[in-house]
Design a protein around this motif. Structure first.
Motif, PDB file in Angstrom:
ATOM      1  N   THR A   6       0.921  -1.306  -0.224  1.00  0.00           N
ATOM      2  CA  THR A   6       0.042   0.245   0.016  1.00  0.00           C
ATOM      3  C   THR A   6       0.937   1.679   0.295  1.00  0.00           C
ATOM      4  O   THR A   6       1.575   1.179   1.190  1.00  0.00           O
ATOM      5  CB  THR A   6      -1.483  -0.141   1.199  1.00  0.00           C
ATOM      6  OG1 THR A   6      -1.931  -0.747   0.945  1.00  0.00           O
ATOM      7  CG2 THR A   6      -1.847   1.463   1.092  1.00  0.00           C
ATOM      8  N   ILE A   7       0.698   2.182  -0.643  1.00  0.00           N
ATOM      9  CA  ILE A   7       1.770   3.176  -0.283  1.00  0.00           C
ATOM     10  C   ILE A   7       0.190   4.679   0.276  1.00  0.00           C
ATOM     11  O   ILE A   7      -1.106   4.599  -0.169  1.00  0.00           O
ATOM     12  CB  ILE A   7       1.486   3.795  -2.027  1.00  0.00           C
ATOM     13  CG1 ILE A   7       2.595   2.604  -2.394  1.00  0.00           C
ATOM     14  CG2 ILE A   7       2.024   5.743  -2.359  1.00  0.00           C
ATOM     15  CD1 ILE A   7       2.646   3.221  -4.311  1.00  0.00           C
ATOM     16  N   GLY A   8       0.911   5.783   0.672  1.00  0.00           N
ATOM     17  CA  GLY A   8       0.118   6.653   1.199  1.00  0.00           C
ATOM     18  C   GLY A   8       1.292   7.701   0.882  1.00  0.00           C
ATOM     19  O   GLY A   8       2.495   7.831   1.080  1.00  0.00           O
ATOM     20  N   VAL A  30       0.510  -2.960  -6.604  1.00  0.00           N
ATOM     21  CA  VAL A  30       0.542  -2.337  -5.000  1.00  0.00           C
ATOM     22  C   VAL A  30      -1.220  -3.158  -5.285  1.00  0.00           C
ATOM     23  O   VAL A  30      -2.744  -1.890  -5.810  1.00  0.00           O
ATOM     24  CB  VAL A  30       0.617  -0.675  -5.494  1.00  0.00           C
ATOM     25  CG1 VAL A  30      -0.120   0.150  -4.078  1.00  0.00           C
ATOM     26  CG2 VAL A  30       2.188  -0.377  -5.105  1.00  0.00           C
ATOM     27  N   SER A  31      -1.358  -2.797  -3.850  1.00  0.00           N
ATOM     28  CA  SER A  31      -3.028  -2.598  -3.916  1.00  0.00           C
ATOM     29  C   SER A  31      -3.844  -2.247  -3.916  1.00  0.00           C
ATOM     30  O   SER A  31      -5.235  -1.296  -4.325  1.00  0.00           O
ATOM     31  CB  SER A  31      -3.138  -4.141  -2.750  1.00  0.00           C
ATOM     32  OG  SER A  31      -2.969  -3.143  -1.377  1.00  0.00           O
ATOM     33  N   SER A  32      -3.268  -1.012  -3.058  1.00  0.00           N
ATOM     34  CA  SER A  32      -3.910   0.351  -2.764  1.00  0.00           C
ATOM     35  C   SER A  32      -3.206   1.606  -2.554  1.00  0.00           C
ATOM     36  O   SER A  32      -2.421   1.622  -2.158  1.00  0.00           O
ATOM     37  CB  SER A  32      -5.686   0.998  -1.533  1.00  0.00           C
ATOM     38  OG  SER A  32      -4.640   0.187  -0.824  1.00  0.00           O
ATOM     39  N   PRO A  70      -2.496  -0.353   6.685  1.00  0.00           N
ATOM     40  CA  PRO A  70      -3.410  -1.731   6.452  1.00  0.00           C
ATOM     41  C   PRO A  70      -3.313  -1.640   8.246  1.00  0.00           C
ATOM     42  O   PRO A  70      -1.958  -1.898   9.097  1.00  0.00           O
ATOM     43  CB  PRO A  70      -2.611  -2.306   5.466  1.00  0.00           C
ATOM     44  CG  PRO A  70      -2.184  -1.241   4.802  1.00  0.00           C
ATOM     45  CD  PRO A  70      -1.807   0.259   6.089  1.00  0.00           C
ATOM     46  N   LYS A  71      -3.968  -3.141   8.105  1.00  0.00           N
ATOM     47  CA  LYS A  71      -3.694  -3.916   9.319  1.00  0.00           C
ATOM     48  C   LYS A  71      -2.332  -4.999   9.175  1.00  0.00           C
ATOM     49  O   LYS A  71      -2.349  -5.142   8.384  1.00  0.00           O
ATOM     50  CB  LYS A  71      -4.725  -5.476   9.688  1.00  0.00           C
ATOM     51  CG  LYS A  71      -4.491  -5.422  11.454  1.00  0.00           C
ATOM     52  CD  LYS A  71      -6.042  -6.974  11.765  1.00  0.00           C
ATOM     53  CE  LYS A  71      -5.535  -7.493  12.874  1.00  0.00           C
ATOM     54  NZ  LYS A  71      -7.249  -8.040  13.010  1.00  0.00           N
ATOM     55  N   GLY A  72      -1.169  -5.265  10.274  1.00  0.00           N
ATOM     56  CA  GLY A  72      -0.587  -5.966   9.674  1.00  0.00           C
ATOM     57  C   GLY A  72       0.468  -5.746   8.982  1.00  0.00           C
ATOM     58  O   GLY A  72       1.223  -6.642   8.816  1.00  0.00           O
ATOM     59  N   ALA A  73       0.542  -4.445   8.585  1.00  0.00           N
ATOM     60  CA  ALA A  73       1.547  -3.573   7.883  1.00  0.00           C
ATOM     61  C   ALA A  73       2.628  -3.094   8.516  1.00  0.00           C
ATOM     62  O   ALA A  73       2.971  -2.667   9.925  1.00  0.00           O
ATOM     63  CB  ALA A  73       1.209  -2.388   7.169  1.00  0.00           C
ATOM     64  N   TYR A  98       4.140   1.520   2.878  1.00  0.00           N
ATOM     65  CA  TYR A  98       5.514   3.019   2.176  1.00  0.00           C
ATOM     66  C   TYR A  98       4.420   4.409   2.365  1.00  0.00           C
ATOM     67  O   TYR A  98       3.472   4.256   1.308  1.00  0.00           O
ATOM     68  CB  TYR A  98       5.432   2.727   0.839  1.00  0.00           C
ATOM     69  CG  TYR A  98       6.216   1.683   0.647  1.00  0.00           C
ATOM     70  CD1 TYR A  98       7.784   1.288   1.719  1.00  0.00           C
ATOM     71  CD2 TYR A  98       5.679   0.120  -0.232  1.00  0.00           C
ATOM     72  CE1 TYR A  98       8.265   0.022   1.228  1.00  0.00           C
ATOM     73  CE2 TYR A  98       6.871  -0.758  -0.019  1.00  0.00           C
ATOM     74  CZ  TYR A  98       7.814  -0.744   0.155  1.00  0.00           C
ATOM     75  OH  TYR A  98       8.415  -2.122   0.490  1.00  0.00           O
ATOM     76  N   MET A  99       4.953   5.292   2.696  1.00  0.00           N
ATOM     77  CA  MET A  99       4.525   6.779   3.067  1.00  0.00           C
ATOM     78  C   MET A  99       5.465   7.586   2.595  1.00  0.00           C
ATOM     79  O   MET A  99       6.648   6.943   2.717  1.00  0.00           O
ATOM     80  CB  MET A  99       4.051   7.023   4.569  1.00  0.00           C
ATOM     81  CG  MET A  99       3.229   5.831   4.888  1.00  0.00           C
ATOM     82  SD  MET A  99       2.513   6.857   6.474  1.00  0.00           S
ATOM     83  CE  MET A  99       4.097   7.495   7.718  1.00  0.00           C
TER      84      MET A  99
END
Length: 166
Positions: A6-8, A30-32, A70-73, A98-99
């Motif tokens: 996931t990317i932020g 990437v999922s979201s 995300p949970k557990g990330a 990843y932020m």
């Protein structure tokens, strides 16, 4: 392609960069993608997202990137900051969030404090946001088992590319 990635994006500056990030997100599994701020919301044109990944990858505006973990990330900040780990020696977690900070600033210190890891790309100058995301996602893929089949090449290339090696 891999487990959850996931990317932020903190207050991304341009729609063009976000569209390029969406293309990379689609290419590298990437999922979201989550983003904060108003600058992208006001200029939400996907003219650089030529593969239209914005239609298949959730791109969600949030008030705070920490609310989208995300949970557990494992949280990985990507920032040019003293004490960060150089990307070439970093081992990517299986489930990663990843932020990235804005093109014209840095990731907020409060977000950096949440990170399990902070990495940077050792370059002679700073990369733009889209280039940074592309390099990071490529590095992740290159350090894992990946599909090197002819079928993947055929599936991935553009319609006008039929080049073969002799």
């Amino acid at each position: 392609m891999y487990s959850a990635v996931t990317i932020g994006l903190q207050n991304p500056k341009t729609a063009t960069n976000v569209a390029s990030i969406l293309r990379a997100a689609g290419c590298f599994g990437v999922s979201s993608v989550f983003y904060t701020g108003q600058r992208f919301r006001h200029a939400k044109e996907f003219h650089a997202d030529t593969k239209s990944f914005h239609r298949t990858i959730p791109t969600v505006g949030v008030d705070d990137l920490s609310a989208a973990i995300p949970k557990g990330a494992t949280i990985v900040g990507v920032e040019l900051v003293e004490g960060a780990t150089p990307l070439p020696v970093f081992e990517h977690p299986h489930n990663a969030y990843y932020m990235f900070g804005p093109e014209d600033g840095s990731l907020d210190a409060a977000l950096v404090d949440l990170c399990d890891h902070v990495v940077y790309i050792p370059t002679a100058n700073s990369l733009n946001l889209a280039a940074t995301v592309n390099v990071l996602l490529y590095d992740r893929m290159a350090k894992r088992d990946y599909d090197d089949s002819v079928e993947l090449i055929r599936q991935s290339r553009d319609t006008n590319n039929r080049l073969t090696l002799r």
